[in-house]
Design an enzyme around this catalytic site. Structure first.
Site, mmCIF file in Angstrom:
data_model
loop_
_atom_site.group_PDB
_atom_site.id
_atom_site.type_symbol
_atom_site.label_atom_id
_atom_site.label_comp_id
_atom_site.label_asym_id
_atom_site.label_seq_id
_atom_site.Cartn_x
_atom_site.Cartn_y
_atom_site.Cartn_z
ATOM 1 N N CYS A 7 0.822 -1.216 0.000
ATOM 2 C CA CYS A 7 0.000 0.000 0.000
ATOM 3 C C CYS A 7 0.858 1.269 0.000
ATOM 4 O O CYS A 7 0.497 2.278 -0.615
ATOM 5 C CB CYS A 7 -0.947 -0.002 1.192
ATOM 6 S SG CYS A 7 -2.141 -1.369 1.152
ATOM 7 N N THR A 8 1.972 1.234 0.688
ATOM 8 C CA THR A 8 2.865 2.401 0.704
ATOM 9 C C THR A 8 3.373 2.701 -0.699
ATOM 10 O O THR A 8 3.406 3.860 -1.133
ATOM 11 C CB THR A 8 4.037 2.155 1.663
ATOM 12 O OG1 THR A 8 3.523 1.961 2.985
ATOM 13 C CG2 THR A 8 5.000 3.340 1.679
#
Length: 217
Positions: free
Chosen positions: A45-46
Site C-alpha cells: 500500500c505504501t
C-alpha cells in the site's frame, strides 16, 4: 451484492487526513477515484500511495480528484503520509479517509455487513479492501477493480482506463484492447454508416460490426 456500473455510488460523511468531507459534495463536478487499502504502514500500500502521489499532475490534467481510504484513524494516516512522501519523493496532496468503523468499506461492498475490526487487527482482517472505483461527475460508478493483498495495483492502467472513460463519455465511442490516447477508437454499432461518415469522415471497416476511426480534431 457489489456496486454495479452506472449506479450512483453511496454518499457519506467521513473524517480524512485533510478534514471532514461529504463525499458527493467533495466530488463536485469532477471525475473522482476512490482507492482503498486494508491498513496503514503496509508495504504494498505504501508503494501504491506513492504511485498515486507521483501522478498528481496527471490527475489534475484530467479534472479528476483522488481520495484514499484505509481502516485506520486520521493521526495514523498523517504519520503514514510522512513515510509515503519519503518513499516516492513527492508530496501527498490527496486526502485519506479514516474508515475505522468500516462504514465506507461496507457501503462500497468491500466487506460483509457483519465484519468488524478486532483488537490487534492486521491487514488480513480487511484484506478485501483493495479496490479502485472510478466515478463520473454524475456520481455514477464507471469502473471498479479489486486486487489481492500481494499484487500492487498498476496506476498507469488506472490512468489509461480513466482516459478511455472520459474519451467515451465526450465522443460517444468505444476503445479497443490496450488503447491509449491518440490511437484509433471504435465506432459503436448503433451509429449508422451515414452518421459515422458525417462524424468521423474516413474510417476502417474491419468487419461490419467493427469499425475503427480517428477521433475528430
Amino acid at each position: 451484492m457489489s456496486l454495479r456500473i452506472n449506479e450512483v455510488v453511496p454518499d457519506f460523511e467521513a473524517d480524512t487526513s485533510q478534514g471532514p468531507i461529504r463525499f458527493h459534495e467533495w466530488i463536485g463536478d469532477s471525475w473522482a477515484i476512490l482507492f482503498s487499502h486494508p491498513k496503514d504502514f503496509t508495504p504494498v500500500c505504501t508503494t501504491e500511495f506513492g504511485a498515486v502521489a507521483t501522478l498528481d499532475t496527471e490527475w489534475k490534467k484530467r479534472g479528476t480528484k483522488v481520495i484514499g481510504v484505509s481502516v485506520d484513524g486520521v493521526e495514523e494516516h498523517k504519520r503514514w503520509i510522512n513515510d509515503i512522501e519519503t518513499y516516492c519523493g513527492n508530496d501527498v496532496h490527496f486526502p485519506i479517509i479514516a474508515d475505522e468503523e468500516l462504514k465506507v468499506s461496507k457501503l462500497f461492498n468491500m466487506l460483509p455487513a457483519e465484519a468488524y475490526m478486532p483488537d490487534g487487527r492486521t491487514p488480513a482482517d480487511s484484506a478485501t479492501v483493495r479496490s479502485v472505483f472510478i466515478i463520473g461527475p454524475d456520481k455514477q460508478l464507471k469502473l471498479s477493480m479489486t486486487y489481492p493483498m500481494t499484487v500492487g495495483r498498476n496506476f498507469a492502467e488506472v490512468l489509461r482506463a480513466l482516459d478511455a472513460l472520459q474519451t467515451s463519455a465526450s465522443h460517444g465511442v468505444a476503445m479497443p484492447a490496450d488503447w491509449t490516447l491518440g490511437q484509433d477508437v471504435i465506432i459503436p454499432t448503433s451509429v449508422s454508416e451515414e452518421d459515422a461518415k458525417t462524424k468521423f469522415g474516413e474510417y476502417d471497416t474491419v468487419f461490419p460490426y467493427l469499425r475503427k476511426a480517428k477521433l475528430p480534431e
